[in-house]
Design an enzyme around this catalytic site. Sequence first.
Site, mmCIF file in Angstrom:
data_model
loop_
_atom_site.group_PDB
_atom_site.id
_atom_site.type_symbol
_atom_site.label_atom_id
_atom_site.label_comp_id
_atom_site.label_asym_id
_atom_site.label_seq_id
_atom_site.Cartn_x
_atom_site.Cartn_y
_atom_site.Cartn_z
ATOM 1 N N ASP A 1 10.056 4.117 3.401
ATOM 2 C CA ASP A 1 10.494 5.536 2.678
ATOM 3 C C ASP A 1 9.491 6.162 1.898
ATOM 4 O OD1 ASP A 1 11.001 3.711 0.712
ATOM 5 O OD2 ASP A 1 13.058 3.920 0.417
ATOM 6 N N SER A 2 8.612 5.459 1.590
ATOM 7 C CA SER A 2 7.019 6.067 0.956
ATOM 8 C C SER A 2 6.590 7.361 1.530
ATOM 9 C CB SER A 2 6.004 5.012 0.959
ATOM 10 O OG SER A 2 5.873 4.358 2.383
ATOM 11 N N GLU B 1 16.662 -2.531 0.058
ATOM 12 C CA GLU B 1 16.402 -2.984 -1.183
ATOM 13 C C GLU B 1 17.615 -3.868 -1.956
ATOM 14 O OE1 GLU B 1 15.074 0.103 -3.491
ATOM 15 O OE2 GLU B 1 13.221 0.532 -2.156
ATOM 16 N N GLU C 1 7.840 -6.925 -4.535
ATOM 17 C CA GLU C 1 6.923 -5.879 -4.966
ATOM 18 C C GLU C 1 6.913 -6.003 -6.463
ATOM 19 O OE1 GLU C 1 6.440 -0.880 -4.943
ATOM 20 O OE2 GLU C 1 8.387 -1.926 -3.770
ATOM 21 N N LYS D 1 14.767 -2.859 6.819
ATOM 22 C CA LYS D 1 14.570 -3.042 5.429
ATOM 23 C C LYS D 1 15.516 -2.508 4.445
ATOM 24 C CE LYS D 1 10.898 -2.129 2.579
ATOM 25 N NZ LYS D 1 11.483 -1.591 1.421
ATOM 26 N N ASP E 1 12.598 1.265 7.105
ATOM 27 C CA ASP E 1 13.273 1.387 5.919
ATOM 28 C C ASP E 1 14.685 1.837 5.993
ATOM 29 O OD1 ASP E 1 12.591 0.415 3.466
ATOM 30 O OD2 ASP E 1 10.819 1.666 2.978
#
Length: 265
Positions: free
Chosen positions: A46-47, A116, A183, A114, A85
């Site tokens: 999602d960067s 979070e 991270e 992925k 993501d």
Amino acid sequence: MPMRITLSTLQKMAQEGNKITQLTCYDASFAALLEAAGVETLLIGDSLGNVLQGHESTLPVTLRDIVYHTECVARGAKRAFIIGDMPFGTFQISPQETFRNAAEIMAAGAHMVKLEGGRPMLETVRFLTERGIPVCGHLGLTPQSVHQLGGFKVQGRQEGEAQRMIEEARMLEDAGAGMIVLEAIPAALAKQITAAVRGPTIGIGAGVECHGQVLVLHDMLDVYPGKKAKFVKNYVRVAGTIQGAIELYVKEVKAKTFPGPEHSF
């Protein structure tokens, strides 16, 4: 046709001490280039909200964005393991709704999703993995929670917080997570977490002891004009070409010379 890298391949690499390389990727051309340079795993991160769309955070990225870019990457990658993501708001919901969103990403060509978070995500991770969707966890600095965390700050420096992260890594794995991204945490803590789980762990600003490393492609190629984190290395400045930069990144991760102390906390 080259043999596809699978989660079993990556788990075996972790167990044997062979470092895993990962870079973000958003299109077919770079997918082919990264794969040819030896990158094993491609993350449709999602960067893309920052480096492609120009947003200040990853929060505006939608499921449709991730699905579209996953489709693009899947067309260009014939061997690499592809991770999609899950954007903000697509998994902080019921496990059933999360499954529907994750299924779209998998149908677009991902081999894993992925998401979070630690303890609050355990039920969801278990629900997805029991129904055939591989999950990569993400602990430490979680960019989607940047406002709650008070900015992009190193996590896990306090003893209690570090112990909680070790426990959450174990719980994520017990719930079925097949990989965990760590991270912006102290290298010593990342080493502890890596020893505590079967793996693989993928570090970004988490020291050299993780089973593998990931960077945002536009950061390591010095394309993104924004401020770079401490853990970023400008590989194109050293290598001179895009292909050379990616090949050097792979070489240094494999040789355990990246990240160095200057890129770690």
